[in-house]
Write an enzyme that holds these catalytic residues in place. Structure first.
Site, PDB file in Angstrom:
ATOM      1  N   GLY A  43       2.181   8.073  17.749  1.00 28.95           N
ATOM      2  CA  GLY A  43       1.069   8.697  17.285  1.00 28.95           C
ATOM      3  C   GLY A  43       0.846  10.187  17.371  1.00 28.95           C
ATOM      4  O   GLY A  43       1.699  10.823  18.222  1.00 28.95           O
ATOM      5  N   HIS A 115       4.601   2.807   8.247  1.00 26.73           N
ATOM      6  CA  HIS A 115       3.650   1.801   7.535  1.00 26.73           C
ATOM      7  C   HIS A 115       4.060   1.686   6.018  1.00 26.73           C
ATOM      8  O   HIS A 115       3.439   1.097   5.006  1.00 26.73           O
ATOM      9  CB  HIS A 115       2.319   2.091   7.397  1.00 26.73           C
ATOM     10  N   GLU A 140       2.442  -3.963  12.524  1.00 26.72           N
ATOM     11  CA  GLU A 140       0.786  -3.737  12.453  1.00 26.72           C
ATOM     12  C   GLU A 140       0.525  -2.957  11.104  1.00 26.72           C
ATOM     13  O   GLU A 140       1.458  -2.687  10.312  1.00 26.72           O
ATOM     14  CB  GLU A 140       0.570  -2.640  13.504  1.00 26.72           C
TER      15      GLU A 140
END
Length: 213
Positions: A43, A115, A140
């Site tokens: 992150g 992602h 995720e």
């Protein structure tokens, strides 16, 4: 009192709160074990001091665990006791295999990286074989599978999307019953089951050597 995972997510400021009830249903029984958890995506993008919230959450939740984070950007600022970080591309097979060679058997892998469909698939094909027997592999934010800017597609039958890649896994683990000669994909060898949730997939590797088995 032992803090719930959702409380720890709020405490450290990670956005994983909605996933916490699912995670806890799989992890609670192994909370006091010396697990090794490898998370793709720390992150904070290029800011070296940003991110790291989920690494601290996992460290607190697993008091005997070793937590390893991997990111495209340098996140070494988040290293501390029981947290190590690595930098690189999540599709780099040589690098990921080198890292696993260094850190030892991995019990839990969480992909919270780019992602991008192609990246999710590449990381799974590299890392799932390195997961400890009985371990768990989590993907995720699988909803990006529908978004073109992440290499996804609104076409529910597009074979290139990450969601369809994993959905096909249902056939791979049941192919023994197929009478038309369907062959399982090598990447799903050893998959015991796949559980699909909203925006989340949990995949179990067969066997019992993992700390969470």
């Amino acid at each position: 009192m032992t803090e719930r995972l959702r409380d720890l997510a709020d405490k450290f400021g990670t956005d994983k709160g909605p996933y916490c009830p699912v995670y806890e249903s799989y992890f609670a029984a192994s909370r006091e074990k010396p697990i090794r958890l490898f998370e793709i995506g720390i992150g904070g993008y290029a800011d070296p001091s940003a991110g790291g919230a989920s690494l601290k959450m996992w460290k607190s939740y697993f008091p005997k665990g070793q937590i390893f984070g991997f990111d495209l950007y340098d996140k070494s600022a988040h290293r501390e006791e029981r947290i190590a970080t690595f930098q690189g591309d999540q599709t780099n097979a040589a690098l990921l295999n080198y890292i696993v060679d260094q850190i030892g058997p991995v019990d839990i892998i969480v992909d919270d990286g780019s992602h991008v469909s192609a990246h999710l698939i590449a990381s799974f094909e590299i890392l799932f074989p390195r997961l400890s027997p009985g371990g768990l592999y989590v993907v995720e934010d699988i909803g990006t599978s529908y978004w073109a800017e992440y290499g996804g597609s609104a076409d529910l039958n597009d074979p290139s999307t990450s969601l369809n890649y994993f959905r096909r896994g249902v056939h791979d683990i049941n192919v023994v019953y197929h009478r038309g000669g369907l062959k399982p994909r090598p990447s799903f060898e050893g998959v015991e089951w796949l559980h699909f949730y909203q925006n989340l997939i949990v995949i179990k590797k067969a066997g019992s050597e993992s700390q969470i088995a």
